[in-house]
Each structure stands twice: as C-alpha cells, then as structure tokens.
Motif scaffolding. Structure first.
Motif, PDB file in Angstrom:
ATOM      1  N   MET A   1       0.841  -1.187   0.000  1.00  0.00           N
ATOM      2  CA  MET A   1       0.000   0.000   0.000  1.00  0.00           C
ATOM      3  C   MET A   1       0.882   1.246   0.000  1.00  0.00           C
ATOM      4  O   MET A   1       2.049   1.175   0.353  1.00  0.00           O
ATOM      5  CB  MET A   1      -0.904   0.002   1.243  1.00  0.00           C
ATOM      6  N   GLN A   2       0.315   2.349  -0.404  1.00  0.00           N
ATOM      7  CA  GLN A   2       1.060   3.598  -0.467  1.00  0.00           C
ATOM      8  C   GLN A   2       0.354   4.658   0.369  1.00  0.00           C
ATOM      9  O   GLN A   2      -0.843   4.560   0.626  1.00  0.00           O
ATOM     10  CB  GLN A   2       1.141   4.114  -1.921  1.00  0.00           C
ATOM     11  N   MET A   3       1.148   5.661   0.745  1.00  0.00           N
ATOM     12  CA  MET A   3       0.579   6.831   1.396  1.00  0.00           C
ATOM     13  C   MET A   3       0.256   7.860   0.318  1.00  0.00           C
ATOM     14  O   MET A   3       0.992   7.983  -0.665  1.00  0.00           O
ATOM     15  CB  MET A   3       1.592   7.391   2.395  1.00  0.00           C
ATOM     16  N   ALA A   4      -0.847   8.584   0.496  1.00  0.00           N
ATOM     17  CA  ALA A   4      -1.220   9.605  -0.484  1.00  0.00           C
ATOM     18  C   ALA A   4      -2.038  10.686   0.210  1.00  0.00           C
ATOM     19  O   ALA A   4      -2.616  10.444   1.274  1.00  0.00           O
ATOM     20  CB  ALA A   4      -2.041   8.991  -1.622  1.00  0.00           C
ATOM     21  N   ARG A   5      -2.056  11.870  -0.401  1.00  0.00           N
ATOM     22  CA  ARG A   5      -2.879  12.954   0.146  1.00  0.00           C
ATOM     23  C   ARG A   5      -4.041  13.227  -0.810  1.00  0.00           C
ATOM     24  O   ARG A   5      -3.854  13.254  -2.025  1.00  0.00           O
ATOM     25  CB  ARG A   5      -2.054  14.229   0.339  1.00  0.00           C
ATOM     26  N   VAL A   6      -5.223  13.369  -0.229  1.00  0.00           N
ATOM     27  CA  VAL A   6      -6.388  13.691  -1.055  1.00  0.00           C
ATOM     28  C   VAL A   6      -6.275  15.158  -1.474  1.00  0.00           C
ATOM     29  O   VAL A   6      -6.200  16.050  -0.619  1.00  0.00           O
ATOM     30  CB  VAL A   6      -7.704  13.458  -0.274  1.00  0.00           C
ATOM     31  N   VAL A   7      -6.230  15.391  -2.797  1.00  0.00           N
ATOM     32  CA  VAL A   7      -6.065  16.760  -3.284  1.00  0.00           C
ATOM     33  C   VAL A   7      -7.307  17.256  -4.028  1.00  0.00           C
ATOM     34  O   VAL A   7      -7.358  18.418  -4.422  1.00  0.00           O
ATOM     35  CB  VAL A   7      -4.809  16.889  -4.193  1.00  0.00           C
ATOM     36  N   GLY A   8      -8.303  16.405  -4.213  1.00  0.00           N
ATOM     37  CA  GLY A   8      -9.500  16.876  -4.893  1.00  0.00           C
ATOM     38  C   GLY A   8     -10.521  15.771  -5.074  1.00  0.00           C
ATOM     39  O   GLY A   8     -10.254  14.605  -4.767  1.00  0.00           O
ATOM     40  N   THR A   9     -11.690  16.168  -5.541  1.00  0.00           N
ATOM     41  CA  THR A   9     -12.769  15.217  -5.803  1.00  0.00           C
ATOM     42  C   THR A   9     -12.991  15.151  -7.314  1.00  0.00           C
ATOM     43  O   THR A   9     -12.885  16.169  -7.982  1.00  0.00           O
ATOM     44  CB  THR A   9     -14.066  15.675  -5.106  1.00  0.00           C
ATOM     45  N   VAL A  10     -13.264  13.946  -7.818  1.00  0.00           N
ATOM     46  CA  VAL A  10     -13.522  13.778  -9.245  1.00  0.00           C
ATOM     47  C   VAL A  10     -14.997  13.444  -9.422  1.00  0.00           C
ATOM     48  O   VAL A  10     -15.510  12.520  -8.789  1.00  0.00           O
ATOM     49  CB  VAL A  10     -12.652  12.645  -9.832  1.00  0.00           C
ATOM     50  N   VAL A  11     -15.685  14.226 -10.266  1.00  0.00           N
ATOM     51  CA  VAL A  11     -17.101  13.989 -10.533  1.00  0.00           C
ATOM     52  C   VAL A  11     -17.269  13.588 -11.995  1.00  0.00           C
ATOM     53  O   VAL A  11     -16.716  14.241 -12.880  1.00  0.00           O
ATOM     54  CB  VAL A  11     -17.939  15.252 -10.231  1.00  0.00           C
ATOM     55  N   ALA A  12     -17.992  12.502 -12.226  1.00  0.00           N
ATOM     56  CA  ALA A  12     -18.286  12.059 -13.593  1.00  0.00           C
ATOM     57  C   ALA A  12     -19.745  11.632 -13.632  1.00  0.00           C
ATOM     58  O   ALA A  12     -20.173  10.786 -12.850  1.00  0.00           O
ATOM     59  CB  ALA A  12     -17.386  10.900 -13.985  1.00  0.00           C
ATOM     60  N   THR A  13     -20.515  12.246 -14.508  1.00  0.00           N
ATOM     61  CA  THR A  13     -21.933  11.887 -14.624  1.00  0.00           C
ATOM     62  C   THR A  13     -22.096  10.675 -15.535  1.00  0.00           C
ATOM     63  O   THR A  13     -22.818   9.737 -15.227  1.00  0.00           O
ATOM     64  CB  THR A  13     -22.736  13.077 -15.182  1.00  0.00           C
ATOM     65  N   GLN A  14     -21.400  10.735 -16.640  1.00  0.00           N
ATOM     66  CA  GLN A  14     -21.476   9.630 -17.603  1.00  0.00           C
ATOM     67  C   GLN A  14     -20.355   8.652 -17.297  1.00  0.00           C
ATOM     68  O   GLN A  14     -19.172   8.965 -17.471  1.00  0.00           O
ATOM     69  CB  GLN A  14     -21.322  10.195 -19.008  1.00  0.00           C
ATOM     70  N   LYS A  15     -20.716   7.478 -16.796  1.00  0.00           N
ATOM     71  CA  LYS A  15     -19.681   6.525 -16.365  1.00  0.00           C
ATOM     72  C   LYS A  15     -20.256   5.113 -16.325  1.00  0.00           C
ATOM     73  O   LYS A  15     -21.463   4.909 -16.463  1.00  0.00           O
ATOM     74  CB  LYS A  15     -19.153   6.913 -14.988  1.00  0.00           C
ATOM     75  N   ASP A  16     -19.381   4.157 -16.117  1.00  0.00           N
ATOM     76  CA  ASP A  16     -19.780   2.764 -15.928  1.00  0.00           C
ATOM     77  C   ASP A  16     -20.811   2.709 -14.798  1.00  0.00           C
ATOM     78  O   ASP A  16     -20.581   3.275 -13.727  1.00  0.00           O
ATOM     79  CB  ASP A  16     -18.533   1.939 -15.559  1.00  0.00           C
TER      80      ASP A  16
END
Lengths: 100, 100, 81
Positions: B1-16
């Motif tokens: 596993m890796q460490m990471a920082r949340v830098v934003g939110t991703v929004v997608a309406t058209q998706k799987d």
C-alpha cells in the motif's frame, strides 16, 4: 516473495472493516544482499509479530490478499515470514556478518 | 500500500454503472520515507469517507476490489484508510493531530 | 514460467501457516537483470546450483498445495536436466 526490512508503522483509525486488528508496517524493499533499493511501502503484517528492524518476506497484489483468512481484505503487500538471523548474515555477506 | 494525500474530488456523470455511488478522489502519492510528493496524481475510489487534505492509505491493482463497496466495480485504486500517524526509523513522518 | 538458478536456502523463524514444512529457496533468473531475484517455495526437491523451472500465478499455489488460502507467489515446479 521479496525481502524487506521493517522500518516503521502506520496507524489508521478510520479504515476498511476487514483491516481491523491488522498491523500496518512501513517496509524498505531490499536486494538479495539485503541492501535497500526502491521506495518504501506499507505492508500488512500477516504473521502478527513483525517488529522494526526485522528482515521479512513479503508477497504482493493478489497473493497478498491470500495471507489473511476471510473472503476479502484490501491489501496489496503482506508480510508472510520473518527471516532467520543466520540466513540474513549469509545473504549480507562476510562484511555484515562479522559486525552483527 | 502507499501513502497519499487527497487533493480533490472527481465527478463524472457519464460513467460505468458500477461506479455509481462510489466517491472518486484525486490523490497525490507521497513517499512514505520522506513525506514528499512522489509520482503523479491518481484517481482512487474512496471507501472510508476521506476528505480533501486527508493523508490516506491507498491500495492498488486487483486488491482495490477487495472491499464491500468496490467488490464488483471497475477500479484499480482504492482509499482504504485515513492515516493518523506514520513513524519511520523512530521519526514521525506524519501526525494528523499536528495538521489540524 | 522461467528458468532460474538456485542460490541458497532461506529460513524463516516465524512464517505464515501456508509455508509450514515447505522449503524456501532464493533463486535468480537465468535471463534476468542483476538484482532480479525471488524467494520461491520448492516442492520438487531442488538444491543449491540447480537450474530450475520457476513461476506462479494467482491460484496456482492453492491448487498445488490444496490450500484454501496460499499467499505464495513463486513455486519451483521442475529441475532442468
């Protein structure tokens, strides 16, 4: 499986329910001569006794999930063995063997 | 596993359709040995309710699907823990309390 | 699967139960870069210096050892004549 040295640990209070009670260790990947090479990562301790300083064996990705009972656990690196001191000395070669 | 920082939110309406209901976050991987940025930002499915700025643990590959939320989803990266403390070689690399 | 040379035994004081009673060997791929290595589980009786057939994929170790859970990546499945 690959060699690693346990160099630290990670504490997460909020986590996936199946990670409850699983120790998370910071691991430095090692060469076959037990020299550090590559970036550190977090591994789940599947033997429950890995401490800082220990040389361990680690499995990754789908094999890492196999190290824990139960249907699923979201881990991609698991510690599955603690290397014996004599084996570690031999791998490190004569120089390190004398000092340890 | 890796460490990471949340830098934003991703929004997608058209998706799987199997991504519907999953929160997707943009995370910046952090080198756990040094606490510095390492590599490019990635999109990860959030299974623990992390927020922007949180330091998190991410799991990659098929292991990312080993959670209740992601079991049948087309994801290869998941946030599975919010990190409180990271200690490496006796040094505190990260402490959530000091940040807030 | 790939060809590898057996470099030596690896002994673990404490290990996952799936490894119980199974010899572990350090192997180096014949056609690999320096620094490539793998710790493999041997079930065919390989020894130091042997050229072996090594490999593995998810599910292979479970199948070979008839285990529900087997966190084992690489197996030695043959010794080359």
């Amino acid at each position: 499986m690959r060699f690693g040295r346990v160099v630290g640990n990670v504490v997460c209070t909020a986590k996936d329910a199946n990670l409850e009670g699983v120790k998370l260790m910071v691991v430095q990947p090692l060469t076959q001569r037990l020299e550090p090479r590559g970036a550190m990562y977090i591994a789940a301790d599947a033997v429950g006794q890995a401490g800082v300083g220990q040389i361990v064996t680690v499995v990754f990705s789908a094999d890492a999930t196999q190290a824990f009972p139960g249907p699923q656990i979201p881990v991609d690196a698991s510690i599955v063995g603690l290397i014996d001191a004599a084996t570690a000395s031999i791998l490190q070669g004569a120089d390190e063997g004398v000092s340890s | 596993m890796q460490m990471a920082r949340v830098v934003g939110t991703v929004v997608a309406t058209q998706k799987d359709p199997k991504l519907v209901g999953l929160k997707l976050q943009l995370v910046q991987p952090i080198d756990i040995g040094t606490g510095t940025e390492s590599g490019k930002p990635l999109v990860a499915a959030d299974t623990v309710g992390a927020g922007s700025g949180d330091m998190v643990m991410i799991v990659g590959g098929s292991s990312a699907r080993q959670t209740d939320q992601t079991a049948s989803s087309p994801v290869d990266m998941a946030i599975v823990g919010i990190i409180d403390v990271v200690e490496v070689e006796g040094r505190t690399i990260y402490d959530r309390k000091r940040e807030n | 699967m790939y060809l590898a040379k057996v470099l030596g035994p690896i002994v673990c004081t404490i290990k996952h139960p799936a490894y119980d009673g199974k010899p572990m060997l350090l192997i180096g791929p014949i056609y690999g870069d320096e620094g490539d290595y793998e710790i493999a589980v041997d079930y065919v009786g390989a020894g130091i210096g042997d050229i072996v057939i090594a490999g593995g994929a998810p599910g292979v170790a479970q199948n070979v050892f008839q285990l529900d859970r087997a966190p084992i990546k690489t197996l030695i499945m043959g010794i080359v004549d």
